[in-house]
Design a protein around this motif. Structure first.
Motif, short mmCIF file in Angstrom:
data_model
loop_
_atom_site.label_atom_id
_atom_site.label_comp_id
_atom_site.label_asym_id
_atom_site.label_seq_id
_atom_site.Cartn_x
_atom_site.Cartn_y
_atom_site.Cartn_z
N VAL A 142 -15.14 92.95 -43.88
CA VAL A 142 -14.94 94.43 -43.19
C VAL A 142 -14.47 94.12 -41.72
CG1 VAL A 142 -15.71 96.86 -42.93
CG2 VAL A 142 -15.96 95.36 -45.23
N LYS A 143 -15.65 93.49 -41.24
CA LYS A 143 -15.69 93.43 -39.72
C LYS A 143 -14.49 92.64 -39.06
CE LYS A 143 -18.45 91.31 -35.89
NZ LYS A 143 -19.50 90.71 -35.60
N ALA A 144 -14.17 91.68 -39.99
CA ALA A 144 -12.93 90.94 -39.82
C ALA A 144 -11.54 91.78 -39.66
CB ALA A 144 -12.63 89.79 -40.67
N ILE A 162 4.03 99.57 -40.02
CA ILE A 162 3.37 98.18 -40.32
C ILE A 162 3.35 97.99 -41.68
CG2 ILE A 162 0.78 97.55 -40.22
CD1 ILE A 162 0.41 99.92 -38.28
N ALA A 163 3.48 96.71 -42.23
CA ALA A 163 3.26 95.93 -43.46
C ALA A 163 1.70 95.28 -43.40
CB ALA A 163 4.50 95.31 -43.84
N ILE A 164 1.23 95.57 -44.53
CA ILE A 164 0.12 94.81 -44.91
C ILE A 164 0.26 93.92 -46.09
CG2 ILE A 164 -2.58 94.79 -45.31
CD1 ILE A 164 -2.45 97.55 -43.91
N ILE A 165 0.21 92.68 -45.88
CA ILE A 165 0.58 91.73 -46.94
C ILE A 165 -0.48 90.79 -47.72
CG2 ILE A 165 2.23 89.94 -47.81
CD1 ILE A 165 4.41 90.72 -45.99
N ASN A 166 -1.04 91.28 -48.69
CA ASN A 166 -2.17 90.37 -49.19
C ASN A 166 -1.96 89.35 -50.13
OD1 ASN A 166 -5.16 90.43 -49.50
ND2 ASN A 166 -5.17 92.59 -49.22
N PHE A 167 -2.76 89.10 -50.72
CA PHE A 167 -2.59 87.78 -51.73
C PHE A 167 -2.91 88.27 -53.22
CE2 PHE A 167 -4.88 83.95 -53.67
CZ PHE A 167 -3.90 83.57 -54.39
N THR A 168 -4.18 88.73 -53.51
CA THR A 168 -4.45 89.13 -54.87
C THR A 168 -5.30 90.33 -54.91
OG1 THR A 168 -5.94 88.62 -56.80
CG2 THR A 168 -6.37 87.38 -54.59
N SER A 171 -9.53 89.94 -55.43
CA SER A 171 -10.31 89.25 -54.25
C SER A 171 -11.01 90.48 -53.53
CB SER A 171 -9.41 88.48 -53.40
OG SER A 171 -10.22 88.01 -52.30
N SER A 172 -12.45 90.26 -53.27
CA SER A 172 -13.10 91.19 -52.69
C SER A 172 -12.93 90.95 -51.29
CB SER A 172 -14.77 91.09 -53.13
OG SER A 172 -15.30 89.76 -52.66
N ASN A 173 -12.79 89.63 -50.88
CA ASN A 173 -12.33 89.48 -49.39
C ASN A 173 -11.19 90.13 -49.00
OD1 ASN A 173 -14.41 87.41 -49.56
ND2 ASN A 173 -13.08 85.62 -49.23
N ASN A 174 -10.08 90.34 -49.75
CA ASN A 174 -8.89 90.89 -49.09
C ASN A 174 -8.84 92.43 -49.20
OD1 ASN A 174 -7.96 88.17 -48.91
ND2 ASN A 174 -6.46 88.38 -50.96
N LYS A 175 -9.68 92.70 -50.24
CA LYS A 175 -9.94 94.24 -50.28
C LYS A 175 -10.77 94.70 -49.05
CE LYS A 175 -11.83 98.11 -53.07
NZ LYS A 175 -12.25 98.81 -51.85
N GLU A 176 -12.01 94.01 -48.83
CA GLU A 176 -12.61 94.22 -47.53
C GLU A 176 -11.98 94.15 -46.23
OE1 GLU A 176 -16.15 92.02 -47.82
OE2 GLU A 176 -16.94 93.18 -49.60
N ARG A 177 -10.89 93.15 -46.02
CA ARG A 177 -10.32 93.11 -45.06
C ARG A 177 -9.12 94.43 -44.70
NH1 ARG A 177 -8.89 86.47 -45.87
NH2 ARG A 177 -10.81 85.81 -45.93
N ASP A 179 -9.81 97.15 -46.04
CA ASP A 179 -10.50 98.54 -45.82
C ASP A 179 -10.76 98.59 -44.19
OD1 ASP A 179 -10.48 99.27 -48.36
OD2 ASP A 179 -12.39 98.55 -48.83
N GLY A 180 -11.36 97.41 -43.89
CA GLY A 180 -11.44 97.19 -42.18
C GLY A 180 -10.33 97.59 -41.50
N LEU A 181 -9.23 96.85 -41.92
CA LEU A 181 -8.11 97.30 -41.05
C LEU A 181 -7.80 98.71 -41.15
CD1 LEU A 181 -5.39 96.08 -39.77
CD2 LEU A 181 -4.61 95.48 -41.92
#
Length: 325
Positions: A142-144, A162-168, A171-177, A179-181
């Motif tokens: 989230v901080k990241a 803006i486009a936000i391109i994620n992977f899966t 993944s909780s990692n990608n969701k938290e990133r 959310d923080g963004l």
């Protein structure tokens, strides 16, 4: 009389050194104790991110004089295969498990099974929905995401699309990133998110999508890729289109491809984690935990945003190229 004195001296000498001799015997027995077994199960062993995790673990294994077994599935989305690897480690009666797995829910049961078998469990990189593990060592995602959002704001203008391109999506990692963004972007109404979704688990999918977003009706002019797989595809697309410097691109992780694109001006900034540190600290704390010592429940391994203005600083060179540590 002389011979008698000699015999007395010899007897005294033997009595004096006997505790030392017995000490050697006892020490030798201790040194032949079976070494503790540590298993590190990764999402995959391909890709520079995971190679750096392994590198850090190997450095710690050498420093703390332990042997670490490395295993992974061929595909980091193969959750059933990862469950099988954890079960296999339990069957081998490993003493400690270090897990970097692809799902934070489906792995819970088998992980808690390992805990019930008195196996010390540490989790790196991806969260696990369990409070029974010994330690969680990872980036605060989230901080990241917030740090990346602040960097995007500094690069953007009033017409940001803006486009936000994620992977899966799992993944909780990608969701938290994400959310923080989004918590940062939402404070700036002039910044519009045109696209936000995951792509398939390959760089080619990100490449094709990026070209569509930039050249199509969306007219995207800022792109954030939230992991190394999508990052490489996005940067390659912008490079092939000759749009370096015209599209704001921020990526995650520090693969050689990304570093090259950063130098060329295709990527504006890289959000760099510490996979080397994750691997190193996981083995270190596994050893300490096995020794009965208290270890932290959570360790934030940090994130640094690197751009062309700071990439050659010695401290950032060590982050970009961890083998120089």
């Amino acid at each position: 009389m002389f011979k008698k004195n000699i015999l007395i001296y010899i007897l005294i000498f033997i009595l004096l050194i006997s505790p030392f001799l017995f000490g050697i015997v006892n020490l030798s027995t201790k040194n032949h104790d079976e070494p503790k077994k540590i298993s590190l199960i990764l999402k995959t062993q391909s890709g520079d991110y995971w190679k750096n995790v392994r590198m850090g673990a190997e450095v710690a294994a050498k420093e703390f004089n332990v042997k670490v077994d490395f295993t992974s599935t061929g595909d980091e989305t193969d959750i059933d295969g990862q469950v099988g690897l954890v079960n296999a480690a339990i069957q081998r009666k490993t003493d400690a498990l270090i897990l970097a797995l692809g799902d934070n829910n489906k792995i819970v049961n088998v992980t808690e099974k390992a805990v019930s078998k008195k196996i010390h469990v540490l989790v790196i990189d991806n969260k696990l929905s369990s409070n029974k593990i010994n330690s969680y060592i990872a980036t605060n995602n989230v901080k990241a995401g917030k740090i990346v959002g602040e960097k995007l704001v500094s690069l953007s203008n009033v017409n940001s699309r803006i486009a936000i391109i994620n992977f899966t999506k799992d993944s909780s990692n990608n969701k938290e990133r994400e959310d923080g963004l989004m918590s940062i972007i939402s404070k700036h109404p002039e910044m519009k998110v045109i696209y936000k979704a995951p792509v398939d688990a390959d760089s080619e999918s990100a490449l094709v999508l990026t070209k569509k977003l930039v050249l199509g009706s969306e007219k995207v002019n800022s792109i954030i890729a939230l992991n190394y797989i999508s990052s490489i595809g996005v940067a390659q697309a912008i490079d092939e289109l000759g749009l370096a410097g015209k599209i704001n691109v921020i990526t995650f992780d520090n693969t050689p491809e990304e570093i090259e694109y950063l130098e060329k001006g295709v990527i504006e900034a890289i959000a760099t984690q510490s996979p080397f540190g994750m691997g190193y600290l996981a083995v270190k704390y596994a050893v300490l935990s096995l020794q009965g010592k208290k270890i932290p429940k959570y360790v934030d391994t940090g994130l640094v945003v690197i751009d062309r203005s700071n990439m050659y600083l010695p401290k950032n060179q060590k982050i970009l190229f961890p083998f120089t540590q």
